[in-house]
Design a protein around this motif. Structure first.
Motif, PDB file in Angstrom:
ATOM      1  N   SER A   1       0.824  -1.201   0.000  1.00 13.21           N
ATOM      2  CA  SER A   1       0.000   0.000   0.000  1.00 13.21           C
ATOM      3  C   SER A   1       0.861   1.254   0.000  1.00 13.21           C
ATOM      4  CB  SER A   1      -0.920   0.009   1.224  1.00 13.21           C
ATOM      5  OG  SER A   1      -1.700   1.164   1.227  1.00 13.21           O
ATOM      6  N   LYS A   2       0.539   2.172  -0.898  1.00 11.30           N
ATOM      7  CA  LYS A   2       1.261   3.444  -0.983  1.00 11.30           C
ATOM      8  C   LYS A   2       0.443   4.594  -0.394  1.00 11.30           C
ATOM      9  CE  LYS A   2       4.508   1.411  -3.349  1.00 11.30           C
ATOM     10  NZ  LYS A   2       5.800   1.085  -2.692  1.00 11.30           N
ATOM     11  N   LYS A   3      -0.835   4.295  -0.127  1.00 14.31           N
ATOM     12  CA  LYS A   3      -1.718   5.359   0.352  1.00 14.31           C
ATOM     13  C   LYS A   3      -1.540   5.582   1.857  1.00 14.31           C
ATOM     14  CE  LYS A   3      -5.598   2.242   1.222  1.00 14.31           C
ATOM     15  NZ  LYS A   3      -6.997   1.920   0.935  1.00 14.31           N
ATOM     16  N   SER A   4      -1.923   6.743   2.309  1.00 15.23           N
ATOM     17  CA  SER A   4      -1.894   7.019   3.744  1.00 15.23           C
ATOM     18  C   SER A   4      -3.102   6.356   4.376  1.00 15.23           C
ATOM     19  CB  SER A   4      -1.923   8.529   3.999  1.00 15.23           C
ATOM     20  OG  SER A   4      -3.083   9.093   3.432  1.00 15.23           O
ATOM     21  N   PHE A   5      -2.889   5.720   5.512  1.00 17.96           N
ATOM     22  CA  PHE A   5      -3.953   4.969   6.140  1.00 17.96           C
ATOM     23  C   PHE A   5      -4.960   5.908   6.823  1.00 17.96           C
ATOM     24  CE2 PHE A   5      -0.510   1.610   6.358  1.00 17.96           C
ATOM     25  CZ  PHE A   5      -1.011   0.905   5.265  1.00 17.96           C
ATOM     26  N   ASP A   6      -6.134   5.360   7.091  1.00 19.92           N
ATOM     27  CA  ASP A   6      -7.250   6.090   7.688  1.00 19.92           C
ATOM     28  C   ASP A   6      -6.814   6.782   8.979  1.00 19.92           C
ATOM     29  OD1 ASP A   6      -9.597   6.975   8.793  1.00 19.92           O
ATOM     30  OD2 ASP A   6     -10.691   5.116   8.466  1.00 19.92           O
ATOM     31  N   GLU A   7      -6.766   8.110   8.949  1.00 23.39           N
ATOM     32  CA  GLU A   7      -6.310   8.876  10.110  1.00 23.39           C
ATOM     33  C   GLU A   7      -7.296   8.759  11.273  1.00 23.39           C
ATOM     34  OE1 GLU A   7      -3.415  10.407  10.582  1.00 23.39           O
ATOM     35  OE2 GLU A   7      -2.808   9.588   8.642  1.00 23.39           O
ATOM     36  N   LYS A   8      -8.584   8.640  10.955  1.00 25.39           N
ATOM     37  CA  LYS A   8      -9.589   8.509  12.016  1.00 25.39           C
ATOM     38  C   LYS A   8      -9.385   7.217  12.791  1.00 25.39           C
ATOM     39  CE  LYS A   8     -14.588   8.463  12.818  1.00 25.39           C
ATOM     40  NZ  LYS A   8     -15.940   8.522  12.178  1.00 25.39           N
ATOM     41  N   ARG A   9      -9.112   6.119  12.066  1.00 22.11           N
ATOM     42  CA  ARG A   9      -8.891   4.834  12.727  1.00 22.11           C
ATOM     43  C   ARG A   9      -7.610   4.866  13.551  1.00 22.11           C
ATOM     44  NH1 ARG A   9     -11.020   0.910  15.505  1.00 22.11           N
ATOM     45  NH2 ARG A   9      -9.971  -1.101  15.259  1.00 22.11           N
ATOM     46  N   LYS A  10      -6.592   5.528  13.060  1.00 20.92           N
ATOM     47  CA  LYS A  10      -5.330   5.642  13.801  1.00 20.92           C
ATOM     48  C   LYS A  10      -5.558   6.362  15.137  1.00 20.92           C
ATOM     49  CE  LYS A  10      -1.619   6.794  11.399  1.00 20.92           C
ATOM     50  NZ  LYS A  10      -0.760   7.459  10.383  1.00 20.92           N
ATOM     51  N   LYS A  11      -6.407   7.389  15.106  1.00 30.30           N
ATOM     52  CA  LYS A  11      -6.709   8.112  16.341  1.00 30.30           C
ATOM     53  C   LYS A  11      -7.504   7.237  17.319  1.00 30.30           C
ATOM     54  CE  LYS A  11      -6.646  12.754  14.308  1.00 30.30           C
ATOM     55  NZ  LYS A  11      -7.441  13.952  13.941  1.00 30.30           N
ATOM     56  N   GLN A  12      -8.392   6.387  16.756  1.00 31.08           N
ATOM     57  CA  GLN A  12      -9.153   5.469  17.603  1.00 31.08           C
ATOM     58  C   GLN A  12      -8.227   4.483  18.300  1.00 31.08           C
ATOM     59  OE1 GLN A  12     -11.895   3.776  14.779  1.00 31.08           O
ATOM     60  NE2 GLN A  12     -13.493   5.303  15.172  1.00 31.08           N
TER      61      GLN A  12
ATOM     62  N   PHE B   1      12.923  -3.806  19.297  1.00 32.07           N
ATOM     63  CA  PHE B   1      13.335  -2.496  18.793  1.00 32.07           C
ATOM     64  C   PHE B   1      12.176  -1.747  18.126  1.00 32.07           C
ATOM     65  CE2 PHE B   1      14.390  -5.740  15.612  1.00 32.07           C
ATOM     66  CZ  PHE B   1      13.648  -5.308  14.518  1.00 32.07           C
ATOM     67  N   GLY B   2      11.028  -2.389  18.013  1.00 30.70           N
ATOM     68  CA  GLY B   2       9.865  -1.751  17.394  1.00 30.70           C
ATOM     69  C   GLY B   2       8.668  -2.684  17.456  1.00 30.70           C
ATOM     70  N   TYR B   3       7.547  -2.244  16.896  1.00 32.18           N
ATOM     71  CA  TYR B   3       6.369  -3.110  16.909  1.00 32.18           C
ATOM     72  C   TYR B   3       5.439  -2.774  15.752  1.00 32.18           C
ATOM     73  CZ  TYR B   3       3.429   0.604  19.038  1.00 32.18           C
ATOM     74  OH  TYR B   3       2.724   1.750  19.290  1.00 32.18           O
ATOM     75  N   SER B   4       4.588  -3.753  15.407  1.00 23.12           N
ATOM     76  CA  SER B   4       3.587  -3.578  14.358  1.00 23.12           C
ATOM     77  C   SER B   4       2.197  -3.742  14.962  1.00 23.12           C
ATOM     78  CB  SER B   4       3.780  -4.609  13.243  1.00 23.12           C
ATOM     79  OG  SER B   4       5.034  -4.461  12.621  1.00 23.12           O
ATOM     80  N   ILE B   5       1.214  -3.092  14.350  1.00 22.90           N
ATOM     81  CA  ILE B   5      -0.181  -3.190  14.780  1.00 22.90           C
ATOM     82  C   ILE B   5      -0.977  -3.808  13.638  1.00 22.90           C
ATOM     83  CG2 ILE B   5      -2.228  -1.917  15.503  1.00 22.90           C
ATOM     84  CD1 ILE B   5      -0.217   0.329  16.414  1.00 22.90           C
ATOM     85  N   ILE B   6      -1.611  -4.940  13.910  1.00 20.18           N
ATOM     86  CA  ILE B   6      -2.445  -5.583  12.900  1.00 20.18           C
ATOM     87  C   ILE B   6      -3.903  -5.411  13.326  1.00 20.18           C
ATOM     88  CG2 ILE B   6      -2.957  -7.724  11.673  1.00 20.18           C
ATOM     89  CD1 ILE B   6      -0.130  -8.665  12.340  1.00 20.18           C
ATOM     90  N   ASP B   7      -4.588  -4.570  12.599  1.00 15.88           N
ATOM     91  CA  ASP B   7      -5.986  -4.252  12.907  1.00 15.88           C
ATOM     92  C   ASP B   7      -6.889  -5.132  12.047  1.00 15.88           C
ATOM     93  OD1 ASP B   7      -8.366  -3.117  13.622  1.00 15.88           O
ATOM     94  OD2 ASP B   7      -8.086  -1.269  12.455  1.00 15.88           O
ATOM     95  N   HIS B   8      -7.439  -6.188  12.655  1.00 16.52           N
ATOM     96  CA  HIS B   8      -8.268  -7.125  11.895  1.00 16.52           C
ATOM     97  C   HIS B   8      -9.652  -6.555  11.584  1.00 16.52           C
ATOM     98  CE1 HIS B   8      -5.271 -10.260  12.297  1.00 16.52           C
ATOM     99  NE2 HIS B   8      -5.203 -10.013  13.585  1.00 16.52           N
ATOM    100  N   LYS B   9      -9.995  -5.459  12.211  1.00 12.88           N
ATOM    101  CA  LYS B   9     -11.285  -4.822  11.921  1.00 12.88           C
ATOM    102  C   LYS B   9     -11.254  -4.157  10.545  1.00 12.88           C
ATOM    103  CE  LYS B   9     -14.640  -1.495  13.741  1.00 12.88           C
ATOM    104  NZ  LYS B   9     -14.971  -0.564  14.856  1.00 12.88           N
ATOM    105  N   THR B  10     -10.131  -3.541  10.210  1.00 13.63           N
ATOM    106  CA  THR B  10     -10.004  -2.852   8.918  1.00 13.63           C
ATOM    107  C   THR B  10      -9.015  -3.560   7.987  1.00 13.63           C
ATOM    108  OG1 THR B  10      -8.229  -1.410   9.754  1.00 13.63           O
ATOM    109  CG2 THR B  10     -10.506  -0.632  10.009  1.00 13.63           C
ATOM    110  N   ASN B  11      -8.491  -4.731   8.430  1.00 11.34           N
ATOM    111  CA  ASN B  11      -7.518  -5.494   7.623  1.00 11.34           C
ATOM    112  C   ASN B  11      -6.320  -4.637   7.224  1.00 11.34           C
ATOM    113  OD1 ASN B  11      -9.300  -7.589   7.814  1.00 11.34           O
ATOM    114  ND2 ASN B  11     -10.002  -7.508   5.702  1.00 11.34           N
TER     115      ASN B  11
END
Length: 479
Positions: A211-222, A276-286
């Motif tokens: 994905s090259k697009k910026s992810f949903d900012e509203k979901r990131k805030k949630q 040294f870092g972490y990832s977030i996998i949001d299964h609600k929005t895949n």
């Protein structure tokens, strides 16, 4: 489900005897006996079953390892014994053993329901060898096809869903694969995907839809708001979980974020070094996010240096611990496995509900244990353990990892019968019983024995199963 072919050589069909011993100890149950002569059935003895398989195998003396012995294991209690029996029949058909004599034995002595299947590699009609080339690979494919046909679970479809997630890097996609039980290896810009060792699909890395697009900012805030709120509710102390084949970092916060909101938080690390870092996998929005784009790791987690064996972590993660039972279970595990468990490693459940069948099975095993305290051989000890803690007696189901107070589980009669037997020096097993409880907590034993010293057990009568069930329902309604 997972299938394993057990390769231990046996021309004597020791798998039959092994499973028969499990049955004798109450740890196994014969579910199926297929394609044997009419005189061999569920009531037949293990020697008769074994001798028939040996007789069939002698028709081809060139086969040095005629025993076929496999296990199929489910995660927890996800599949019942009846479903596993059905799985075994279809699996054996796909493996070329559908018309062969075989037995299916269900084992109930671990936290994962599983079955053992024993047959012969010599065809009972033609005396030819059942094809066994690439047997392990073939077994994985056979099980995958069986699960798809019976339960609609398709590893290929599940993989396609994962491929369609929104991810920015190959590392994020690999993390997603690992989290869902897929393996992989890279070769010439190709990603070869496997499941339990069986090949699934080859992917061209350059064709993956990064994905090259910026992810949903509203979901990131949630997600940020969820992190900020729940790191104050659940422990955010991260500890390492490992064995020789696995390593990960876990915390109570991660556990509940996934349970409540379908958000996986996966920490990145290398070798024995700290994350040294972490990832977030949001299964609600895949969608997969880079953790630091939501919240700095140092703001979200406290990284500890503590290490916990994966076996113990799996027990804790699959236990039904509450504020009332966590300390007694912790002490039990520390004594059982000679380890040290920190409080933040105990993941408390939001619900106190326990599966009815587990409650009933634990109750019956506990009553059986109490009634057989005088006997040297007490099979119920393999399943449950009664311990003393803070002036209370608890029963621990060691298979399903649940804890009950003895009094609430079995009622006053059996509770006081248990304590009165501890008090009675005439009991042949008195000293070992007392020592065992004293080892847990001497003061608790003393207090409990004082409580029952004036109780006349002979004047009371044991409650019926119906009475115990009615008490359980009343307590459930009060909650």
């Amino acid at each position: 489900m997972i299938v394993k072919i057990l390769n231990k050589s046996s021309s004597e069909f020791n798998g039959v005897i092994y499973n028969d011993k499990k049955i004798e100890k109450g740890k196994g149950e014969l579910l199926s006996i297929k394609n044997f002569p009419a005189h061999l059935n569920h009531s037949s003895g293990a020697p008769d079953i074994k001798n028939y398989l040996k007789a069939v195998s002698k028709n081809n003396s060139r086969i040095k390892n005629p025993q076929f012995h496999a296990t199929i294991s489910a995660k927890g209690r996800e599949y019942s014994k009846e479903q596993l029996a059905l799985t075994a029949d279809k699996f054996m058909d796909k493996m070329g053993y559908g018309e062969q004599p075989y037995i299916v034995v269900f084992h109930n002595d671990t936290a994962n329901n599983h079955i053992h299947i024993v047959s012969t590699r010599v065809n009972k009609d033609s005396s030819k060898r059942i094809e066994r080339d690439f047997e392990k690979y073939k077994s994985q494919t056979a099980l995958q096809e069986t699960i798809k046909e019976l339960y609609g679970t398709d590893v290929h479809q599940n993989l396609e869903k994962l491929i369609d997630y929104n991810y920015s890097t190959l590392h994020q996609f690999k993390t997603l694969l690992e989290l869902n039980g897929y393996g992989y290896y890279e070769k010439n810009d190709k990603l070869n995907i496997t499941k339990n060792g069986a090949f699934i699909k080859v992917l061209n890395v350059n064709d993956l839809n990064f994905s090259k697009k910026s992810f949903d900012e509203k979901r990131k805030k949630q997600i940020f708001a969820l992190f900020k709120k729940y790191k104050e509710v659940f422990s955010n102390s991260v500890f390492r979980v490992s064995n020789k084949n696995h390593a990960s970092y876990q915390s109570e916060l991660q556990y509940h974020l996934k349970k409540k909101f379908g958000i996986d938080v996966v920490l990145s690390f290398k070798d024995d070094k700290q994350p040294f870092g972490y990832s977030i996998i949001d299964h609600k929005t895949n969608t997969i996010y880079k953790g630091s784009d939501i919240m700095k790791m140092s703001d979200l987690f406290i990284i500890s240096s503590q290490v916990l064996d994966k076996k113990i972590f799996d027990i804790l993660a699959n236990s039904n611990l509450t504020i009332e039972t966590k300390n007694v279970f912790k002490k039990h595990l520390e004594q059982e496995y000679k380890c040290e468990i920190q409080d933040y490693m105990l993941f408390l459940k939001q619900s106190k509900k326990t599966n009815y069948n587990i409650w009933k099975d634990t109750r019956n095993s506990t009553i059986d244990h109490i009634l057989n305290l005088r006997k040297v051989s007490n099979n119920s000890q393999d399943k449950i353990k009664i311990v003393s803690f803070s002036n209370e007696a608890f029963v621990i189901n060691k298979i399903d990892n649940v804890v009950f107070t003895v009094k609430e589980l079995v009622g006053d009669y059996y509770y006081n019968l248990y304590l009165s037997q501890l008090l009675n020096p005439q009991n042949p097993g008195h000293q070992s019983i007392v020592n065992g409880v004293q080892a847990a907590e001497a003061s608790s034993l003393e207090e409990m024995l004082k409580r029952t010293s004036l109780f006349d057990i002979s004047a009371a009568s044991p409650p019926s199963s119906e009475e115990l069930e009615n008490r359980r329902r009343k307590k459930k309604k009060k909650r």
